[in-house]
Design a protein around this motif. Structure first.
Motif, short mmCIF file in Angstrom:
data_model
loop_
_atom_site.label_atom_id
_atom_site.label_comp_id
_atom_site.label_asym_id
_atom_site.label_seq_id
_atom_site.Cartn_x
_atom_site.Cartn_y
_atom_site.Cartn_z
N ARG A 17 37.74 51.78 41.35
CA ARG A 17 37.37 50.63 42.18
C ARG A 17 38.45 50.33 43.21
N ILE A 18 39.69 50.39 42.81
CA ILE A 18 40.78 50.08 43.73
C ILE A 18 40.85 51.12 44.85
N LEU A 54 35.60 45.24 45.52
CA LEU A 54 35.94 46.30 44.56
C LEU A 54 37.43 46.30 44.24
N VAL A 55 38.26 46.10 45.25
CA VAL A 55 39.71 46.07 45.03
C VAL A 55 40.09 44.91 44.10
N GLY A 58 38.76 45.44 40.53
CA GLY A 58 39.55 46.50 39.90
C GLY A 58 40.93 46.03 39.51
N ALA A 59 41.55 45.26 40.38
CA ALA A 59 42.90 44.75 40.09
C ALA A 59 42.89 43.76 38.93
N LEU A 60 41.86 42.92 38.87
CA LEU A 60 41.77 41.93 37.80
C LEU A 60 41.26 42.52 36.48
N GLY A 61 40.49 43.61 36.58
CA GLY A 61 39.92 44.21 35.38
C GLY A 61 38.72 43.46 34.85
#
Length: 81
Positions: A17-18, A54-55, A58-61
């Motif tokens: 995602r990232i 998405l970033v 992805g960063a947060l999960g």
């Protein structure tokens, strides 16, 4: 009131995602510099926003859509049970 979000995205999906989101946002920004119509600008802004979404997820999960649908990947179910 504070709420703690649970991780509902696997590490591999987080990385994907990232990377994909970053590429999408960057592509949208590059395309915006040459946009010639209002429709092109709107579509490229949508690409930037989707990439940034998405970033961030992805960063947060944590994916709010997954949470709303009750989706938890099998590999994460095993760790939390």
């Amino acid at each position: 009131m504070t709420t703690r979000w649970s991780t509902n995205i696997t590490p591999a999906e987080r990385a994907a995602r990232i990377v994909i989101g970053g590429l999408g946002a960057l592509t949208g920004i590059v395309l915006l510099t040459g946009a010639t119509s209002a429709l092109a600008v709107v579509l490229e802004l949508v690409l930037v926003v989707a990439g940034l979404d998405l970033v961030v997820t992805g960063a947060l999960g944590h994916c709010p859509l997954y949470a709303r649908l009750g989706h938890v990947p099998a590999s994460l179910k095993e760790k939390t049970s």
